[in-house]
Motif scaffolding. Structure first.
Motif, PDB file in Angstrom:
ATOM      1  N   SER A 107     -10.560 -77.428  34.806  1.00  0.00           N
ATOM      2  CA  SER A 107      -9.350 -76.786  35.429  1.00  0.00           C
ATOM      3  C   SER A 107      -8.240 -77.694  35.704  1.00  0.00           C
ATOM      4  O   SER A 107      -7.331 -77.513  36.601  1.00  0.00           O
ATOM      5  N   ALA A 116     -13.107 -74.656  40.780  1.00  0.00           N
ATOM      6  CA  ALA A 116     -14.055 -73.968  39.980  1.00  0.00           C
ATOM      7  C   ALA A 116     -15.035 -72.874  41.042  1.00  0.00           C
ATOM      8  O   ALA A 116     -15.086 -73.746  41.985  1.00  0.00           O
ATOM      9  N   GLU A 132     -10.787 -73.419  30.586  1.00  0.00           N
ATOM     10  CA  GLU A 132     -10.048 -74.099  31.582  1.00  0.00           C
ATOM     11  C   GLU A 132      -8.930 -73.324  32.256  1.00  0.00           C
ATOM     12  O   GLU A 132      -8.148 -72.367  31.533  1.00  0.00           O
ATOM     13  N   SER A 133      -9.187 -73.396  33.634  1.00  0.00           N
ATOM     14  CA  SER A 133      -8.102 -72.405  34.314  1.00  0.00           C
ATOM     15  C   SER A 133      -8.166 -71.033  33.863  1.00  0.00           C
ATOM     16  O   SER A 133      -7.177 -70.211  33.952  1.00  0.00           O
ATOM     17  N   LYS A 166      -9.932 -67.027  34.047  1.00  0.00           N
ATOM     18  CA  LYS A 166     -10.426 -65.944  35.382  1.00  0.00           C
ATOM     19  C   LYS A 166     -10.971 -64.735  34.456  1.00  0.00           C
ATOM     20  O   LYS A 166     -10.540 -64.245  33.670  1.00  0.00           O
ATOM     21  N   PRO A 195      -7.790 -72.113  39.414  1.00  0.00           N
ATOM     22  CA  PRO A 195      -9.121 -72.561  39.300  1.00  0.00           C
ATOM     23  C   PRO A 195      -9.851 -71.638  38.027  1.00  0.00           C
ATOM     24  O   PRO A 195      -9.487 -70.537  37.820  1.00  0.00           O
ATOM     25  N   THR A 196     -11.017 -72.107  37.548  1.00  0.00           N
ATOM     26  CA  THR A 196     -11.820 -71.239  36.902  1.00  0.00           C
ATOM     27  C   THR A 196     -12.631 -70.481  37.500  1.00  0.00           C
ATOM     28  O   THR A 196     -13.682 -71.107  38.270  1.00  0.00           O
TER      29      THR A 196
END
Length: 553
Positions: free
Chosen positions: A300, A340, A277-278, A280, A312-313
């Protein structure tokens, strides 16, 4: 800048699939994932009085983690044995290593857990703190070949319909309470009380964590939550019997998940395997998931809170992974309000999942999902759709209940606003499915169609073939739809700029394609034997025959 590419072996697999060429394969070109590193110093939990009998609850694991962190980091060793512990908190620069044969059992005493402010299902929430928790950490890991067991039955609500008669009888006799209808079991009266409150876990304005104590048992802990962390690794370990979500990195970066197994009962509600979730920059590879909810899930945040977070992911490679029972094998959404992008998923196998590749959102979510590349996916015994894109997710569950109509709902247009979700620029290649209800389902919104989706080189055996509703610039190439229900093989409704190139189907189909909806436009059927069907085309009211053009073989 450093870049992370798929290994030569993985790229070879990408390029040797049927119909695949070097020219048409997108290659991961993402920032390097930073791996953690640790001092060689090792502390055994035995030094802190741990007892391997499965009965003696000890703070030894936590004490060893804290001591290693205070000394500057290193490895905390959990040796072979059965260790009982309360929830633990990870620390920066520490590798928690479970030796082969190590079995870490989390306490079934709900008093050992405490409520915290957190995020769950994409919104601010109050929950019991996760069994394994880390926040604002850098450079840490959980490794080894041991097992974490969350004793999820202490927390989970169970529906009678999910169990056999004898299983239900044993569960009820074990304690807990049932609802008035006697069709759902709760582990305690506190759990039952929480279940009666809509969205009880939401942290509502004016409320504090202490205000949720009377429904504490309902607010199940996840097994592992890593919040705002960097440079982390999960490798080799088995996580099983989670009370709720299993692995939940949130707002974290540089994530490596390798060779991990997640096992939860099929009836376990909300027991997702991994929810990114969210997050990187990450790699998920060589894992095995068998759970009661989604398998590999990209999120996200939800609705306004997710859009406000705006994270965003992105930049993930997910490969060489098997998913058995799950609601979805590879899933994006439905909490995807932060978006995403730049996700590469390949060499995946789904067996017995409700849905294979599942992209879901709903009005109010907002967010943009784009630049998703999927390659080499094999599926078997899929309950509902092998591939589904659904921007109208909240309207109908993909698996129809007994007696429920499977027909798609009528969708009316609404104004486009910040809550309108978007899915675009998605490339799916080299997939197979042996058994599903629907091969491919695409369902956008009249105000926001699904856009720019390519599905190429697919062989799908299913009851129904293609359902395409409210979509634009969709391209299917070299797709075989071996559907049992051939009335029709392909349904196109209110969609435009649809290219169906090299479609194969079972000879003798009753109807090849039906086109309906007054917004249907520019449907191209190319390199397809239309004569193998008893009837090639059927048009709905107000649909011109010029809507479809056929290029002969």
């Amino acid at each position: 800048m450093n870049f992370f590419f798929a290994s030569p072996a993985a790229l070879a697999l990408l390029l040797t699939s049927p119909g695949a060429t070097a020219a048409d394969q997108p290659r991961p070109n993402l920032p390097a994932v930073k791996a953690p590193s640790f001092r060689a110093d090792t502390l055994s939990i035995l030094k802190f009085g741990a007892v391997s009998d499965g009965l003696t609850k000890s703070p030894a694991i936590q004490q060893a983690i804290d001591a290693a962190a205070k000394a500057g980091g290193g490895v905390v060793l959990v040796p072979r044995g059965h260790w009982l512990t309360a929830p633990i908190e990870l620390r920066s620069n520490v590798n928690l290593h479970l030796a082969t044969g190590a079995f870490v059992q989390f306490s079934n005493q709900r008093a050992d857990y405490h409520l915290i402010k957190t995020s769950w299902e994409g919104v601010d929430a109050v929950r019991n703190q996760a069994q394994i928790y880390g926040k604002d950490l850098t450079n840490f890991a959980i490794t080894g070949r041991g097992v974490f067991d969350g004793d999820g039955g202490t927390w989970r609500i169970v529906k009678k319909s999910k169990l056999t008669e004898s299983q239900w009888k044993r569960l009820v006799e074990s304690g807990g309470v049932t609802n008035e209808k006697k069709d759902t079991w709760y582990p305690s009266a506190s759990s039952l009380k929480g279940a009666a409150i809509p969205e009880a876990f939401y942290l509502k304005p004016g409320k504090e964590v202490k205000d949720y104590e009377d429904i504490k048992d309902f607010l199940r802990p996840d097994m592992l939550v890593l919040e705002r962390c960097k440079q982390l690794m999960l490798e080799g370990v088995t996580f099983q019997n989670s009370p709720a979500w299993s692995l939940h990195p949130i707002m974290s970066e540089d994530i490596t998940v390798r060779g991990v197994t997640v096992l939860n009962p099929e009836y376990g509600q909300n027991t997702d395997a991994i929810d990114l979730e969210s997050c990187k920059n990450g790699l998920v590879e060589g894992c095995t998931f068998d759970v009661g909810d989604d398998g590999i899930c990209i999120k996200s945040g939800r609705d306004e809170q997710g859009r406000k977070r705006g994270m965003p992911t992105e930049n993930f490679i997910i490969r060489d992974t098997k998913v058995y029972h799950a609601h979805g094998g590879f899933v994006i959404g439905s909490e995807m309000s932060g978006g995403a992008r730049n996700i590469y998923a390949y060499n995946l196998t789904f067996m017995g999942t409700d849905v294979g590749l599942r992209f879901k959102a709903a009005r109010g979510r907002g967010g943009v999902v784009e630049n998703i590349f999927i390659n080499n996916v094999n599926m078997k015994n899929i309950v509902a759709q092998a591939v589904i894109f659904d921007l109208y997710y909240m309207a109908k569950d993909p698996v129809a209940l007994v007696g429920e109509s499977a027909a798609p709902p009528v969708i009316k247009a609404e104004p486009v606003n910040e809550g309108t979700p978007q899915f675009r620029h998605i490339d799916i290649r080299n997939i197979t499915c042996d058994g599903a209800d629907v091969g491919i389902m695409l369902r956008g919104l009249p105000e926001m169609p699904l856009r720019d989706i390519v599905i190429e080189n697919a062989v799908l055996q299913s009851d129904k073939g293609l359902v395409c509703i409210e979509a634009e610039n969709i391209r299917l190439k070299n797709v075989t739809l071996l559907s049992k229900n051939t009335m029709p093989v392909m349904e196109v409704q209110n969609s435009k700029d649809i290219t169906l190139d090299g479609i194969k189907y079972a000879p003798g189909a009753t109807l090849l394609m039906r086109v309906t909806g007054d917004r249907a436009k520019n449907v191209k059927l190319a390199n397809t034997d239309t004569k193998a069907a008893k009837k090639d085309l059927e048009f709905g009211d107000k649909v011109s025959k010029k809507t479809v053009t056929i290029s002969k073989l």
